[in-house]
Motif scaffolding. Sequence first.
Motif, PDB file in Angstrom:
ATOM      1  N   ASP A  10      31.246 -29.416  62.575  1.00 49.84           N
ATOM      2  CA  ASP A  10      31.153 -28.471  63.693  1.00 49.84           C
ATOM      3  C   ASP A  10      29.864 -28.678  64.485  1.00 49.84           C
ATOM      4  O   ASP A  10      29.853 -28.566  65.716  1.00 49.84           O
ATOM      5  N   TYR A  11      28.782 -29.006  63.783  1.00 44.57           N
ATOM      6  CA  TYR A  11      27.529 -29.353  64.469  1.00 44.57           C
ATOM      7  C   TYR A  11      27.758 -30.582  65.364  1.00 44.57           C
ATOM      8  O   TYR A  11      27.303 -30.624  66.515  1.00 44.57           O
ATOM      9  N   HIS A  12      28.457 -31.561  64.838  1.00 43.73           N
ATOM     10  CA  HIS A  12      28.751 -32.780  65.603  1.00 43.73           C
ATOM     11  C   HIS A  12      29.493 -32.436  66.897  1.00 43.73           C
ATOM     12  O   HIS A  12      29.165 -32.961  67.974  1.00 43.73           O
ATOM     13  N   ILE A  13      30.463 -31.558  66.813  1.00 42.22           N
ATOM     14  CA  ILE A  13      31.208 -31.139  68.001  1.00 42.22           C
ATOM     15  C   ILE A  13      30.267 -30.446  68.990  1.00 42.22           C
ATOM     16  O   ILE A  13      30.256 -30.757  70.183  1.00 42.22           O
ATOM     17  N   GLU A 127      33.147 -36.735  52.586  1.00 42.42           N
ATOM     18  CA  GLU A 127      32.244 -37.811  53.001  1.00 42.42           C
ATOM     19  C   GLU A 127      32.614 -38.343  54.380  1.00 42.42           C
ATOM     20  O   GLU A 127      31.736 -38.731  55.155  1.00 42.42           O
ATOM     21  N   ILE A 128      33.901 -38.354  54.679  1.00 41.87           N
ATOM     22  CA  ILE A 128      34.340 -38.803  56.011  1.00 41.87           C
ATOM     23  C   ILE A 128      33.774 -37.867  57.070  1.00 41.87           C
ATOM     24  O   ILE A 128      33.239 -38.316  58.087  1.00 41.87           O
ATOM     25  N   LEU A 129      33.866 -36.559  56.840  1.00 42.92           N
ATOM     26  CA  LEU A 129      33.321 -35.596  57.810  1.00 42.92           C
ATOM     27  C   LEU A 129      31.819 -35.792  57.987  1.00 42.92           C
ATOM     28  O   LEU A 129      31.303 -35.756  59.117  1.00 42.92           O
ATOM     29  N   LEU A 130      31.106 -35.988  56.886  1.00 47.74           N
ATOM     30  CA  LEU A 130      29.658 -36.197  56.967  1.00 47.74           C
ATOM     31  C   LEU A 130      29.343 -37.491  57.710  1.00 47.74           C
ATOM     32  O   LEU A 130      28.394 -37.547  58.497  1.00 47.74           O
ATOM     33  N   ALA A 133      29.796 -36.982  61.497  1.00 48.49           N
ATOM     34  CA  ALA A 133      28.649 -36.240  62.049  1.00 48.49           C
ATOM     35  C   ALA A 133      27.414 -37.135  62.144  1.00 48.49           C
ATOM     36  O   ALA A 133      26.710 -37.136  63.166  1.00 48.49           O
ATOM     37  N   ASN A 134      27.157 -37.910  61.105  1.00 49.70           N
ATOM     38  CA  ASN A 134      25.985 -38.780  61.089  1.00 49.70           C
ATOM     39  C   ASN A 134      26.097 -39.877  62.147  1.00 49.70           C
ATOM     40  O   ASN A 134      25.126 -40.170  62.855  1.00 49.70           O
ATOM     41  N   HIS A 135      27.252 -40.469  62.271  1.00 54.04           N
ATOM     42  CA  HIS A 135      27.478 -41.504  63.279  1.00 54.04           C
ATOM     43  C   HIS A 135      27.251 -40.942  64.687  1.00 54.04           C
ATOM     44  O   HIS A 135      26.613 -41.573  65.529  1.00 54.04           O
ATOM     45  N   GLY A 136      27.755 -39.742  64.929  1.00 49.58           N
ATOM     46  CA  GLY A 136      27.551 -39.115  66.232  1.00 49.58           C
ATOM     47  C   GLY A 136      26.085 -38.843  66.518  1.00 49.58           C
ATOM     48  O   GLY A 136      25.610 -39.050  67.644  1.00 49.58           O
ATOM     49  N   THR A 137      25.358 -38.393  65.497  1.00 54.14           N
ATOM     50  CA  THR A 137      23.925 -38.136  65.672  1.00 54.14           C
ATOM     51  C   THR A 137      23.200 -39.412  66.072  1.00 54.14           C
ATOM     52  O   THR A 137      22.358 -39.413  66.979  1.00 54.14           O
ATOM     53  N   TYR A 138      23.518 -40.492  65.407  1.00 49.31           N
ATOM     54  CA  TYR A 138      22.890 -41.784  65.700  1.00 49.31           C
ATOM     55  C   TYR A 138      23.111 -42.166  67.163  1.00 49.31           C
ATOM     56  O   TYR A 138      22.160 -42.521  67.870  1.00 49.31           O
ATOM     57  N   SER A 154      16.649 -35.746  78.464  1.00 45.26           N
ATOM     58  CA  SER A 154      17.852 -35.510  77.675  1.00 45.26           C
ATOM     59  C   SER A 154      17.929 -34.022  77.363  1.00 45.26           C
ATOM     60  O   SER A 154      17.453 -33.191  78.146  1.00 45.26           O
ATOM     61  N   THR A 155      18.509 -33.681  76.259  1.00 48.25           N
ATOM     62  CA  THR A 155      18.586 -32.295  75.813  1.00 48.25           C
ATOM     63  C   THR A 155      18.467 -32.279  74.302  1.00 48.25           C
ATOM     64  O   THR A 155      18.712 -33.288  73.647  1.00 48.25           O
ATOM     65  N   MET A 156      18.109 -31.144  73.766  1.00 46.12           N
ATOM     66  CA  MET A 156      17.932 -31.030  72.322  1.00 46.12           C
ATOM     67  C   MET A 156      19.288 -30.837  71.638  1.00 46.12           C
ATOM     68  O   MET A 156      20.004 -29.886  71.958  1.00 46.12           O
ATOM     69  N   THR A 157      19.595 -31.729  70.723  1.00 47.50           N
ATOM     70  CA  THR A 157      20.834 -31.610  69.952  1.00 47.50           C
ATOM     71  C   THR A 157      20.548 -31.618  68.454  1.00 47.50           C
ATOM     72  O   THR A 157      21.445 -31.871  67.661  1.00 47.50           O
ATOM     73  N   ASP A 158      19.310 -31.329  68.068  1.00 44.07           N
ATOM     74  CA  ASP A 158      18.965 -31.287  66.649  1.00 44.07           C
ATOM     75  C   ASP A 158      19.777 -30.208  65.937  1.00 44.07           C
ATOM     76  O   ASP A 158      20.121 -29.177  66.526  1.00 44.07           O
ATOM     77  N   TYR A 159      20.037 -30.451  64.685  1.00 49.77           N
ATOM     78  CA  TYR A 159      20.816 -29.531  63.859  1.00 49.77           C
ATOM     79  C   TYR A 159      20.222 -28.121  63.870  1.00 49.77           C
ATOM     80  O   TYR A 159      20.952 -27.133  63.920  1.00 49.77           O
TER      81      TYR A 159
END
Length: 173
Positions: A10-13, A127-130, A133-138, A154-159
């Motif tokens: 959900d954070y990734h979204i 693990e797929i969900l994680l 999310a990690n791939h999107g953050t990168y 840019s904008t802040m997208t930190d968790y």
Amino acid sequence: MTNHPVEMFDYHIWATRTILGRIAELPPTVLSQEVNSSFPTIAHALSHMYAVDEMWYRIFTGIEMRKALQDMMPLATEVLSGTEEYASRFDQLSERYHAALHQQTDLEQSMVLDNPYAGIREVRLSEILLHVANHGTYHRGNISTMLRQLGHASTMTDYVFYWYQQQPNIPSA
């Protein structure tokens, strides 16, 4: 009890919507301006992110990785016309993920993943969900760097900012 892999998804979204919102505030040409980065343009980075999210959705829902990867390769380089189109695709995909999550009661369920780049291993759905999310953050980090190279903030997208969007601040005593 919080389901952390779902929360991270959900954070990734949220973070993807946030960076797309920032890009939408800029001139439309920002998507196609070339930069010296891991992707030639922001549009290419977004297309890659979407294709990988779609590929992992397919794997999450039972399609073998080799087939999912083959099906998604053309999407990885498809450049869309604007942020609205990217946002629409990401939103539709997130709805499909959430529908699959509502049907899936055991995120610790394992499947065999035949990754043509890394080999065969068992992986849990959580693990797929994680990973998504990690791939999107990168890649949101790549996009932030690309925006700066093009002369835009840019904008802040930190968790941590996602936390504050999800729960109101508690007043201090």
